[in-house]
Design an enzyme around this catalytic site. Structure first.
Site, PDB file in Angstrom:
ATOM      1  N   HIS A  26      -4.646  -2.891  -6.323  1.00 53.78           N
ATOM      2  CA  HIS A  26      -4.044  -4.808  -7.113  1.00 53.78           C
ATOM      3  C   HIS A  26      -4.348  -6.160  -5.329  1.00 53.78           C
ATOM      4  O   HIS A  26      -4.033  -4.831  -5.132  1.00 53.78           O
ATOM      5  CB  HIS A  26      -2.791  -4.487  -7.600  1.00 53.78           C
ATOM      6  CG  HIS A  26      -2.712  -4.123  -9.075  1.00 53.78           C
ATOM      7  ND1 HIS A  26      -1.038  -4.346  -9.441  1.00 53.78           N
ATOM      8  CD2 HIS A  26      -3.595  -3.697  -9.859  1.00 53.78           C
ATOM      9  CE1 HIS A  26      -1.672  -3.643 -10.271  1.00 53.78           C
ATOM     10  NE2 HIS A  26      -2.852  -3.815 -10.567  1.00 53.78           N
ATOM     11  N   GLU A  55      -2.321  -7.744  -2.931  1.00 55.63           N
ATOM     12  CA  GLU A  55      -1.639  -7.421  -2.632  1.00 55.63           C
ATOM     13  C   GLU A  55      -1.595  -6.314  -1.351  1.00 55.63           C
ATOM     14  O   GLU A  55      -1.624  -5.009  -0.584  1.00 55.63           O
ATOM     15  CB  GLU A  55      -0.565  -5.266  -3.443  1.00 55.63           C
ATOM     16  CG  GLU A  55      -0.562  -6.373  -4.844  1.00 55.63           C
ATOM     17  CD  GLU A  55      -0.354  -5.660  -5.809  1.00 55.63           C
ATOM     18  OE1 GLU A  55      -0.173  -4.141  -5.984  1.00 55.63           O
ATOM     19  OE2 GLU A  55       0.101  -5.620  -6.610  1.00 55.63           O
TER      20      GLU A  55
END
Ligand code: ZN
Length: 410
Positions: free
Chosen positions: A171, A174
């Protein structure tokens, strides 16, 4: 015809302009079940971006509000007496603090290099320099090619017969995840501590610092809060949530069929080059005993299942390993992580990597982690927290590595 051209230009404009998060605010709300329905209604009405997942667990939800709707959202929460507090006052200011100016590094020798967030180019340079500098124990490999044609790189460290795959950055927003993978690689390769030397001899670590390079680049160039891959799906919607794209109850509960959603599961299982790359790596190695997918934020250390509340066959031993990891993490800087199954700790989520490798590739010690913090900064975690985050994370990882050595991972 003209309309089409205008739309095309507008889309082009959207793709080029950098998203400005000035005045965007992140709230943490503590709704009752009834109040939670109000928040769900506000999500569509006021275009809220949930930083935590939109679920009711009797605790809290974090969401980002654009400036135009900020006072309306606050008025609504006040009207319905929803308890809330401001976490990130201004997302742009917090995010800008994470972008550090271009600097000339001597990557091989500057330890301070690890105390900042880095561009994809810098990470790739680092991988090359790192592999050369540590060629006795480390080498780099390309495990796949992203949708936009970038190499997905991994570092191989150690020369044991059993493997531990550590995945970071799937992701893209992050950022503390890739930064933690880089420090983990450094310590695993360079440490002369006998425990690490022993682990290097008995195991081979595969560390993927940036598993979604297209998304990561996009968080630097265009939209700091981009989470998914970058494959166009419809005219208006881009990207698949890679951690809902694995063939583990794919398209089931806890994943979205809406192409614009941040948890969109994709047109088919393994539709994404980024998830295929990991599947193929683990499959081709054939000796992977442990896998961990490292995310942020919330401070959690989890094992299968995500797609069901049912316990997996190895739940008892995985729970013990997770608890040991969490204790090791806490002993470093006192940070408290939660241990448990993904569905138990967070919520039901289908199509995740931890479930897929556990169910389909016989990786018994399969984990998913959420690093710091617990929401105060969320994705805009300041770079001064990179090193302490990595210091505690590596202790949690060592617990898993030792579990492989001890034969607990099959
Ligand atoms: Zn994540």
């Amino acid at each position: 015809m003209l309309t089409k051209t205008v739309i095309a230009l507008a889309l082009l404009g959207l793709a080029v302009a950098k998203v400005d998060y000035s005045g965007y605010r992140v709230f943490r709300a503590y709704p009752t079940l009834k109040q939670f329905e109000t928040i769900k209604t506000m999500q569509e009405k006021y275009d809220l971006d949930f930083w935590s997942d939109l679920r009711y667990e009797g605790d809290f939800v974090d969401f980002m509000v654009r400036p135009t709707f900020r006072s309306l959202v606050e008025e609504t929460m006040n009207f319905f007496k929803i308890k809330y507090e401001t976490f990130v006052e201004d997302v742009e200011i917090a995010a800008q603090a994470q972008f550090t100016p271009g600097q000339e590094w001597n990557i091989a020798t500057d330890d301070a290099f690890y105390d900042q967030y880095h561009t994809l180019d810098e990470i790739n340079q680092w991988i090359s320099v790192f592999a050369t500098t540590n060629s006795q124990v480390a080498s780099q490999l390309v495990i796949g090619t992203s949708y936009e044609g970038r190499s997905i790189r991994a570092l191989k460290i150690g020369n044991g017969g059993q493997s531990f795959v550590i995945n970071c950055g799937i992701h893209s927003r992050e950022w503390v995840s890739p930064a933690t993978c880089m420090l983990t690689a450094k310590w695993l390769a360079e440490s002369t501590d006998s425990e690490i030397v022993n682990l290097r001899n008995q195991l081979t670590f595969y560390i993927i610092p940036s598993a979604n390079p297209d998304g990561y680049l996009y968080t630097w160039s265009t939209d700091r809060m981009w989470r998914k891959t970058r494959k166009p799906i419809t005219n208006l919607c881009t990207g698949v949530d890679p951690n809902r794209n694995y063939d583990a109850n794919w398209s089931g509960e806890g994943a979205s069929n809406k192409a614009c959603s941040d948890s969109y599961y994709g047109p088919s299982a393994f539709s994404e080059a980024e998830t295929q790359a990991q599947r193929d790596l683990v499959q081709s190695l054939g000796n992977v005993k442990a896998y961990i997918d490292i995310h942020a934020y919330s401070q959690m250390w989890m094992y299968p299942y995500g797609y069901t509340y049912s316990a997996c066959a190895d739940a008892a031993s995985l729970d013990q390993i997770a608890k040991n990891s969490v204790a090791a993490i806490r002993s470093v800087h006192g940070k408290v992580y939660q241990a448990g199954s993904i569905s138990g700790v967070i919520y039901v989520a289908s199509g995740s990597s931890a479930d897929y490798f556990y169910d389909h590739q016989n990786v018994k010690c399969s984990f998913a982690a959420e690093l710091r913090d617990t929401g105060l900064y969320g994705f805009t975690l300041p770079d001064r927290q990179i090193r302490p985050t990595a210091e505690e994370t590596v202790e949690g990882l060592k617990v898993i590595a030792n579990a492989i050595v001890d034969g607990q991972c099959g």
